[in-house]
Design an enzyme around this catalytic site. Structure first.
Site, PDB file in Angstrom:
ATOM      1  N   LYS A 126     -12.963 -17.130  -6.411  1.00 18.37           N
ATOM      2  CA  LYS A 126     -13.052 -15.966  -5.497  1.00 18.37           C
ATOM      3  C   LYS A 126     -14.432 -15.926  -4.890  1.00 18.37           C
ATOM      4  O   LYS A 126     -15.385 -16.463  -5.457  1.00 18.37           O
ATOM      5  CB  LYS A 126     -12.813 -14.673  -6.279  1.00 18.37           C
ATOM      6  CG  LYS A 126     -12.359 -13.521  -5.419  1.00 18.37           C
ATOM      7  CD  LYS A 126     -10.867 -13.602  -5.179  1.00 18.37           C
ATOM      8  CE  LYS A 126     -10.387 -12.596  -4.159  1.00 18.37           C
ATOM      9  NZ  LYS A 126      -8.913 -12.542  -4.130  1.00 18.37           N
ATOM     10  N   ASP A 166      -8.997 -11.992   1.947  1.00 19.08           N
ATOM     11  CA  ASP A 166      -8.807 -10.868   1.015  1.00 19.08           C
ATOM     12  C   ASP A 166      -9.230  -9.637   1.833  1.00 19.08           C
ATOM     13  O   ASP A 166      -9.197  -9.686   3.074  1.00 19.08           O
ATOM     14  CB  ASP A 166      -9.647 -11.055  -0.259  1.00 19.08           C
ATOM     15  CG  ASP A 166      -9.246 -10.105  -1.387  1.00 19.08           C
ATOM     16  OD1 ASP A 166      -8.286 -10.403  -2.120  1.00 19.08           O
ATOM     17  OD2 ASP A 166      -9.875  -9.028  -1.531  1.00 19.08           O
TER      18      ASP A 166
HETATM   19  P1  NDP Z   1      -7.194  -5.489   4.156  1.00 19.64           P
HETATM   20  O1  NDP Z   1      -8.633  -5.561   4.410  1.00 19.64           O
HETATM   21  O2  NDP Z   1      -6.240  -6.058   5.138  1.00 19.64           O
HETATM   22  O3  NDP Z   1      -6.744  -3.991   3.871  1.00 19.64           O
HETATM   23  C1  NDP Z   1      -7.317  -3.261   2.836  1.00 19.64           C
HETATM   24  C2  NDP Z   1      -6.758  -1.848   2.880  1.00 19.64           C
HETATM   25  O4  NDP Z   1      -7.172  -1.155   1.705  1.00 19.64           O
HETATM   26  C3  NDP Z   1      -7.277  -1.043   4.054  1.00 19.64           C
HETATM   27  O5  NDP Z   1      -6.320  -0.091   4.432  1.00 19.64           O
HETATM   28  C4  NDP Z   1      -8.523  -0.381   3.466  1.00 19.64           C
HETATM   29  O6  NDP Z   1      -8.909   0.801   4.116  1.00 19.64           O
HETATM   30  C5  NDP Z   1      -8.056  -0.083   2.059  1.00 19.64           C
HETATM   31  N1  NDP Z   1      -9.235  -0.107   1.164  1.00 19.64           N
HETATM   32  C6  NDP Z   1      -9.990  -1.184   0.853  1.00 19.64           C
HETATM   33  N2  NDP Z   1     -11.002  -0.855   0.038  1.00 19.64           N
HETATM   34  C7  NDP Z   1     -10.885   0.457  -0.138  1.00 19.64           C
HETATM   35  C8  NDP Z   1     -11.628   1.398  -0.891  1.00 19.64           C
HETATM   36  N3  NDP Z   1     -12.705   1.023  -1.612  1.00 19.64           N
HETATM   37  N4  NDP Z   1     -11.208   2.687  -0.854  1.00 19.64           N
HETATM   38  C9  NDP Z   1     -10.117   3.057  -0.142  1.00 19.64           C
HETATM   39  N5  NDP Z   1      -9.368   2.207   0.590  1.00 19.64           N
HETATM   40  C10 NDP Z   1      -9.745   0.936   0.585  1.00 19.64           C
HETATM   41  O7  NDP Z   1      -6.987  -6.211   2.713  1.00 19.64           O
HETATM   42  P2  NDP Z   1      -5.656  -6.765   2.053  1.00 19.64           P
HETATM   43  O8  NDP Z   1      -4.492  -5.965   2.474  1.00 19.64           O
HETATM   44  O9  NDP Z   1      -5.647  -8.233   2.228  1.00 19.64           O
HETATM   45  O10 NDP Z   1      -5.965  -6.508   0.502  1.00 19.64           O
HETATM   46  C11 NDP Z   1      -5.527  -5.350  -0.188  1.00 19.64           C
HETATM   47  C12 NDP Z   1      -5.477  -5.633  -1.667  1.00 19.64           C
HETATM   48  O11 NDP Z   1      -4.556  -6.705  -1.926  1.00 19.64           O
HETATM   49  C13 NDP Z   1      -6.786  -6.078  -2.307  1.00 19.64           C
HETATM   50  O12 NDP Z   1      -6.826  -5.596  -3.633  1.00 19.64           O
HETATM   51  C14 NDP Z   1      -6.667  -7.581  -2.341  1.00 19.64           C
HETATM   52  O13 NDP Z   1      -7.475  -8.157  -3.334  1.00 19.64           O
HETATM   53  C15 NDP Z   1      -5.202  -7.733  -2.676  1.00 19.64           C
HETATM   54  N6  NDP Z   1      -4.571  -9.005  -2.352  1.00 19.64           N
HETATM   55  C16 NDP Z   1      -4.632  -9.529  -1.098  1.00 19.64           C
HETATM   56  C17 NDP Z   1      -3.989 -10.715  -0.827  1.00 19.64           C
HETATM   57  C18 NDP Z   1      -3.965 -11.288   0.540  1.00 19.64           C
HETATM   58  O14 NDP Z   1      -3.298 -12.313   0.719  1.00 19.64           O
HETATM   59  N7  NDP Z   1      -4.604 -10.698   1.541  1.00 19.64           N
HETATM   60  C19 NDP Z   1      -3.289 -11.467  -1.869  1.00 19.64           C
HETATM   61  C20 NDP Z   1      -3.208 -10.787  -3.133  1.00 19.64           C
HETATM   62  C21 NDP Z   1      -3.848  -9.607  -3.340  1.00 19.64           C
HETATM   63  P3  NDP Z   1     -10.233   0.765   5.064  1.00 19.64           P
HETATM   64  O15 NDP Z   1      -9.839  -0.104   6.215  1.00 19.64           O
HETATM   65  O16 NDP Z   1     -10.463   2.178   5.399  1.00 19.64           O
HETATM   66  O17 NDP Z   1     -11.327   0.163   4.217  1.00 19.64           O
HETATM   67  O1  2IT Z   2      -5.937 -12.125  -4.364  1.00 19.42           O
HETATM   68  C1  2IT Z   2      -5.372 -13.093  -3.823  1.00 19.42           C
HETATM   69  O2  2IT Z   2      -4.490 -13.737  -4.406  1.00 19.42           O
HETATM   70  C2  2IT Z   2      -5.739 -13.435  -2.449  1.00 19.42           C
HETATM   71  N1  2IT Z   2      -6.574 -12.750  -1.851  1.00 19.42           N
HETATM   72  C3  2IT Z   2      -5.135 -14.626  -1.773  1.00 19.42           C
HETATM   73  C4  2IT Z   2      -5.852 -15.882  -2.170  1.00 19.42           C
HETATM   74  C5  2IT Z   2      -5.433 -17.132  -1.426  1.00 19.42           C
HETATM   75  O3  2IT Z   2      -6.073 -18.149  -1.699  1.00 19.42           O
HETATM   76  O4  2IT Z   2      -4.497 -17.105  -0.629  1.00 19.42           O
END
Ligand code: NDP
Ligand code: 2IT
Length: 445
Positions: A126, A166
């Site tokens: 990560k 992420d």
């Molecule tokens: P994005 O940046 O696309 O979206 C994040 C969302 O969560 C936004 O709506 C954001 O609001 C909100 N958010 C983030 N941090 C905070 C905080 N501290 N307090 C309140 N709201 C918050 O990220 P993703 O959708 O990609 O990721 C979301 C989650 O999923 C994370 O935990 C990530 O690790 C996990 N994840 C992502 C994967 C991926 O493929 N993208 C894969 C597996 C897990 P704002 O815009 O206002 O900050």
């Molecule tokens: O938390 C996760 O699994 C991710 N943000 C995706 C990682 C990846 O390599 O696609």
């Protein structure tokens, strides 16, 4: 065995003080491993756990960049290779002001077991930065990404370490990062990053994969209890990549999604979330949830209280770590929640998880439930290696198969170890055993 695990945990806390998220993630895994270590003494003898809790390598670097007004900023960059017994380090990059070493280590540690559960050849890693992309122009984002990659490029590669997105890192950032990698290395090494645009090496369905996969995992848990998503009320936190496609898939399966959020508040939309509008607001305009309400006046914006106050049968936390605490869990349970599946990484606090399990609510831990994203990243690497691009149907069929297999392995492992229905235990043990065997096979390194 409990004493041995407790000792490892205490050592982790001592060596990594002031890293609460990392300590929490380690505790959550160690807490479930006692039965497997009783059966597999060889894992104890080989010091597998002592090696797993220490990252193989950690890079911390300075990221200087210049904003549109000519002002110089300095952020901190991180990339942690946690474990590569199963394949090159694989895991996302997070750009968010809250990023620190504890958060990157918790995410990297979780990623080892998640990636193992996919059965693809990927280790756990990560990275990220405390850079805040919010309000920055495309040009500023580009300069930041170029500076970040200038420090990182020597340490990554398709056989070494493969970053992806992420929080705060999506297709735009991956494009800028890839462009700089290509310039610095004089190589078109498509498999060095995943989450690329589909017209130059990305996989169809990577954008949708995490959210879709989370809902597929929830559907598998429900099917085992003879239930499904049809007409169920769903609340999804967040409104980023994972949340948007969790909403879309839940709706495709007949559920009624009534709420989403960002850090400025949550939106309640009784008529059902308009995903096309949400995508327009978040993906195109890069706006706030208030912009959705402006375009859809029957929806309401709430800047006080918790999204988890809304009664629902299915709760999908898809924003960030520790966003759903004990109080929120009590409210959800009192309101009759049946299923919680973690789209985000570690969004439920340990106390919340315990309450869901005690209430016999189906609980899908992030390691399993959100593994569809990284799994589709590994499919992207596979397509890059063979210079192919699969049609969307093929990518989706593979995702569906992978999520079904992860669900089955977690369910079977939990039952085998005497706790049927405990997906936390099933995911941790199944993920651990595969990586532990690889570590033993490869000697003391
Ligand atoms: P994005 O940046 O696309 O979206 C994040 C969302 O969560 C936004 O709506 C954001 O609001 C909100 N958010 C983030 N941090 C905070 C905080 N501290 N307090 C309140 N709201 C918050 O990220 P993703 O959708 O990609 O990721 C979301 C989650 O999923 C994370 O935990 C990530 O690790 C996990 N994840 C992502 C994967 C991926 O493929 N993208 C894969 C597996 C897990 P704002 O815009 O206002 O900050
Ligand atoms: O938390 C996760 O699994 C991710 N943000 C995706 C990682 C990846 O390599 O696609």
């Amino acid at each position: 065995m409990q004493d041995y695990l407790e000792r490892i945990y205490q050592d982790v806390c001592q060596v990594n003080p002031a890293e609460p998220e990392f300590q929490q993630a380690v505790h959550e895994v160690l807490d479930t491993l006692s039965p497997v270590l009783k059966r597999h003494r060889e894992f104890v003898d080989a010091g597998v756990l002592e090696r797993l809790v220490e990252p193989e390598r950690q890079y911390i670097f300075r990221v200087p960049w210049v904003d549109d007004d000519g002002k110089i900023h300095v952020n901190r960059g991180y990339r942690i290779g946690f474990n590569s017994a199963l394949g090159p380090y694989k895991g996302g990059l997070r750009f968010h002001p809250s990023v620190n070493i504890s958060i990157i280590k918790f995410l990297g540690f979780e990623q080892i077991f998640k990636n193992s559960l996919t059965r693809q050849r990927i280790g756990g890693g990560k990275g990220g930065s405390n850079f805040n992309p919010q309000g920055r122009s495309d040009a500023e984002i580009m300069r930041f990404c170029q500076s970040f990659m200038t420090s990182l490029y020597q340490h990554i590669g398709e056989y070494t370490d493969v970053p992806a997105g992420d929080i705060g890192v999506g297709g735009r950032e991956i494009g800028y990062l890839f462009g700089q990698y290509r310039r610095l290395t004089n190589r078109y090494e498509a498999g060095v990053l995943t989450g690329k645009a589909v017209n130059w090496g990305g996989s169809l369905l990577r954008t949708e994969a995490t959210g879709y996969g989370t809902v597929l995992f929830a559907a598998s848990m429900m099917a085992k209890r003879g239930s499904d998503l049809e007409d169920k009320r769903v609340v999804v936190s967040g409104s980023g990549n994972v949340a948007i496609y969790a909403i879309e898939k839940a709706q495709q399966l007949g559920a009624h999604v009534v709420a989403f959020s960002d850090s400025s508040g949550y939106v309640f939309d009784e008529a059902g979330v308009d995903v096309a509008l949400l995508r327009q607001v978040k993906e195109v305009q890069r706006g706030r949830v208030a912009d959705y309400v402006k375009a859809r006046p029957q929806a309401t914006l709430h800047t006080k209280g918790s999204i988890w106050d809304i009664p629902c049968a299915i709760a999908l936390p898809c924003a960030t770590q520790n966003e759903l605490d004990e109080a929120a869990a009590r409210t959800l349970i009192a309101n009759g929640v049946e299923v919680v599946a973690e789209g985000a990484n570690m969004p439920c606090t340990p106390a919340a998880v315990e309450l869901f399990q005690a209430a016999n609510c189906l609980f899908g831990p992030g390691k399993a439930a959100n593994a569809g994203g990284v799994a589709t990243s590994a499919l992207e690497m596979e397509q890059n290696a063979s210079r192919e691009q699969w049609p969307a149907e093929k990518a989706e069929a593979k995702l569906v198969r992978i999520m079904a297999d992860i669900h089955e392995e977690c369910a079977e492992t939990a039952a085998e170890y005497g706790e049927p229905g405990n997906y936390v235990m099933g995911a941790n043990i199944a993920g651990f055993v595969r990586v532990a065997n690889a570590i033993v096979d490869q000697g003391i390194i």
